[in-house]
Scaffold this motif. Structure first.
Motif, PDB file in Angstrom:
ATOM      1  N   ILE A 192       0.837  -1.194   0.000  1.00 38.65           N
ATOM      2  CA  ILE A 192       0.000   0.000   0.000  1.00 38.65           C
ATOM      3  C   ILE A 192       0.870   1.242   0.000  1.00 38.65           C
ATOM      4  O   ILE A 192       1.779   1.396   0.814  1.00 38.65           O
ATOM      5  CB  ILE A 192      -1.002  -0.010   1.178  1.00 38.65           C
ATOM      6  CG1 ILE A 192      -1.894   1.212   1.142  1.00 38.65           C
ATOM      7  CG2 ILE A 192      -0.320  -0.159   2.514  1.00 38.65           C
ATOM      8  CD1 ILE A 192      -3.156   1.084   1.958  1.00 38.65           C
ATOM      9  N   LYS A 193       0.585   2.109  -0.975  1.00 41.96           N
ATOM     10  CA  LYS A 193       1.249   3.410  -1.063  1.00 41.96           C
ATOM     11  C   LYS A 193       0.209   4.454  -0.683  1.00 41.96           C
ATOM     12  O   LYS A 193      -0.833   4.559  -1.321  1.00 41.96           O
ATOM     13  CB  LYS A 193       1.740   3.676  -2.487  1.00 41.96           C
ATOM     14  CG  LYS A 193       2.810   2.729  -2.955  1.00 41.96           C
ATOM     15  CD  LYS A 193       3.215   3.050  -4.380  1.00 41.96           C
ATOM     16  CE  LYS A 193       4.205   2.022  -4.888  1.00 41.96           C
ATOM     17  NZ  LYS A 193       4.519   2.249  -6.310  1.00 41.96           N
ATOM     18  N   VAL A 194       0.498   5.179   0.369  1.00 46.25           N
ATOM     19  CA  VAL A 194      -0.443   6.181   0.868  1.00 46.25           C
ATOM     20  C   VAL A 194       0.145   7.557   0.624  1.00 46.25           C
ATOM     21  O   VAL A 194       1.255   7.849   1.066  1.00 46.25           O
ATOM     22  CB  VAL A 194      -0.722   5.980   2.376  1.00 46.25           C
ATOM     23  CG1 VAL A 194      -1.697   7.029   2.879  1.00 46.25           C
ATOM     24  CG2 VAL A 194      -1.236   4.585   2.647  1.00 46.25           C
ATOM     25  N   GLY A 195      -0.616   8.385  -0.083  1.00 45.83           N
ATOM     26  CA  GLY A 195      -0.197   9.756  -0.307  1.00 45.83           C
ATOM     27  C   GLY A 195      -0.461  10.602   0.918  1.00 45.83           C
ATOM     28  O   GLY A 195      -1.507  10.468   1.561  1.00 45.83           O
ATOM     29  N   THR A 196       0.470  11.473   1.248  1.00 41.16           N
ATOM     30  CA  THR A 196       0.295  12.330   2.427  1.00 41.16           C
ATOM     31  C   THR A 196      -0.865  13.302   2.250  1.00 41.16           C
ATOM     32  O   THR A 196      -1.391  13.820   3.232  1.00 41.16           O
ATOM     33  CB  THR A 196       1.583  13.114   2.728  1.00 41.16           C
ATOM     34  OG1 THR A 196       1.944  13.872   1.577  1.00 41.16           O
ATOM     35  CG2 THR A 196       2.705  12.189   3.137  1.00 41.16           C
ATOM     36  N   LYS A 197      -1.269  13.526   1.008  1.00 45.93           N
ATOM     37  CA  LYS A 197      -2.390  14.434   0.730  1.00 45.93           C
ATOM     38  C   LYS A 197      -3.690  13.684   0.467  1.00 45.93           C
ATOM     39  O   LYS A 197      -4.699  14.299   0.123  1.00 45.93           O
ATOM     40  CB  LYS A 197      -2.043  15.302  -0.478  1.00 45.93           C
ATOM     41  CG  LYS A 197      -0.812  16.162  -0.257  1.00 45.93           C
ATOM     42  CD  LYS A 197      -0.412  16.870  -1.534  1.00 45.93           C
ATOM     43  CE  LYS A 197       0.925  17.557  -1.331  1.00 45.93           C
ATOM     44  NZ  LYS A 197       1.527  17.972  -2.579  1.00 45.93           N
ATOM     45  N   ALA A 198      -3.684  12.374   0.636  1.00 44.87           N
ATOM     46  CA  ALA A 198      -4.879  11.567   0.392  1.00 44.87           C
ATOM     47  C   ALA A 198      -5.903  11.802   1.494  1.00 44.87           C
ATOM     48  O   ALA A 198      -5.536  11.951   2.663  1.00 44.87           O
ATOM     49  CB  ALA A 198      -4.521  10.093   0.324  1.00 44.87           C
ATOM     50  N   ASP A 199      -7.150  11.841   1.099  1.00 40.66           N
ATOM     51  CA  ASP A 199      -8.237  12.036   2.056  1.00 40.66           C
ATOM     52  C   ASP A 199      -8.711  10.664   2.533  1.00 40.66           C
ATOM     53  O   ASP A 199      -9.485   9.997   1.861  1.00 40.66           O
ATOM     54  CB  ASP A 199      -9.390  12.798   1.413  1.00 40.66           C
ATOM     55  CG  ASP A 199     -10.519  13.076   2.385  1.00 40.66           C
ATOM     56  OD1 ASP A 199     -10.308  12.960   3.605  1.00 40.66           O
ATOM     57  OD2 ASP A 199     -11.622  13.419   1.912  1.00 40.66           O
ATOM     58  N   LEU A 200      -8.216  10.236   3.681  1.00 36.58           N
ATOM     59  CA  LEU A 200      -8.610   8.950   4.243  1.00 36.58           C
ATOM     60  C   LEU A 200      -9.804   9.160   5.159  1.00 36.58           C
ATOM     61  O   LEU A 200      -9.668   9.535   6.310  1.00 36.58           O
ATOM     62  CB  LEU A 200      -7.463   8.337   5.051  1.00 36.58           C
ATOM     63  CG  LEU A 200      -6.276   7.808   4.277  1.00 36.58           C
ATOM     64  CD1 LEU A 200      -5.201   7.336   5.234  1.00 36.58           C
ATOM     65  CD2 LEU A 200      -6.691   6.695   3.359  1.00 36.58           C
ATOM     66  N   ASP A 201     -10.976   8.918   4.628  1.00 37.23           N
ATOM     67  CA  ASP A 201     -12.189   9.054   5.418  1.00 37.23           C
ATOM     68  C   ASP A 201     -12.524   7.683   5.993  1.00 37.23           C
ATOM     69  O   ASP A 201     -13.417   6.991   5.521  1.00 37.23           O
ATOM     70  CB  ASP A 201     -13.328   9.580   4.543  1.00 37.23           C
ATOM     71  CG  ASP A 201     -14.588   9.856   5.350  1.00 37.23           C
ATOM     72  OD1 ASP A 201     -14.499   9.987   6.586  1.00 37.23           O
ATOM     73  OD2 ASP A 201     -15.671   9.915   4.733  1.00 37.23           O
ATOM     74  N   ILE A 202     -11.766   7.280   7.008  1.00 40.75           N
ATOM     75  CA  ILE A 202     -11.941   5.948   7.593  1.00 40.75           C
ATOM     76  C   ILE A 202     -12.170   6.074   9.094  1.00 40.75           C
ATOM     77  O   ILE A 202     -11.689   7.000   9.732  1.00 40.75           O
ATOM     78  CB  ILE A 202     -10.739   5.033   7.296  1.00 40.75           C
ATOM     79  CG1 ILE A 202      -9.427   5.622   7.823  1.00 40.75           C
ATOM     80  CG2 ILE A 202     -10.635   4.757   5.797  1.00 40.75           C
ATOM     81  CD1 ILE A 202      -8.211   4.729   7.645  1.00 40.75           C
TER      82      ILE A 202
END
Length: 147
Positions: A65-75
């Motif tokens: 999993i590659k997670v962008g620091t600007k990704a909106d993780l609505d979890i």
């Protein structure tokens, strides 16, 4: 998405593998080897058409999993818990239940988890606004202790 990916990779060979096997079949001179390659191609097609596992050992799940620091993780839950829930759902699908290979406390009691969790999760972080997930199954039969 993880559950769907697990099901997909359980019954479809990668396209480059199938193309390579067809090329090998066409070039092979030995009748016995040609028959063996042909059987692999027939089994591959049957698995794809019937949505049944290519191999009884559907392995341990590796998630990259590659997670962008600007990704909106609505979890609402931990990302690891969400991934493992997807793995469990993929392995316990009543239409195509897959073999469970993972045990809890591998150095102790070795009790099968009955849903192939936990997955091996590899995290990386980048500066994008995206999340990219790759799911792979690694054969686990040779790594399981038996009597």
């Amino acid at each position: 998405s993880i559950a769907d990916a697990i099901q997909y990779i359980s019954y479809y060979h990668p396209e480059d593998f199938v193309k390579g096997m067809v090329e090998a079949y066409e070039k092979e001179k030995s009748e016995a080897a040609k028959n063996a390659i042909g059987q692999i191609l027939i089994n591959s097609k049957m698995c794809a058409m019937g949505h049944r596992p290519l191999c009884q050992d559907t392995g341990s799940v590796n998630v990259f999993i590659k997670v962008g620091t600007k990704a909106d993780l609505d979890i609402q839950n931990e990302l690891e818990d969400i991934i493992n829930a997807g793995v469990a759902q993929g392995y316990t699908d009543p239409d195509n239940t897959l073999r469970y290979s993972i045990v809890s406390d591998p150095a102790g009691e070795r009790k099968n988890t009955k849903n192939n969790t936990p997955a091996v999760i590899h995290y990386s972080v980048n500066n994008s606004d995206k999340i990219e997930i790759t799911v792979a199954a690694k054969g686990g039969g040779s790594e399981n202790k038996s009597k």
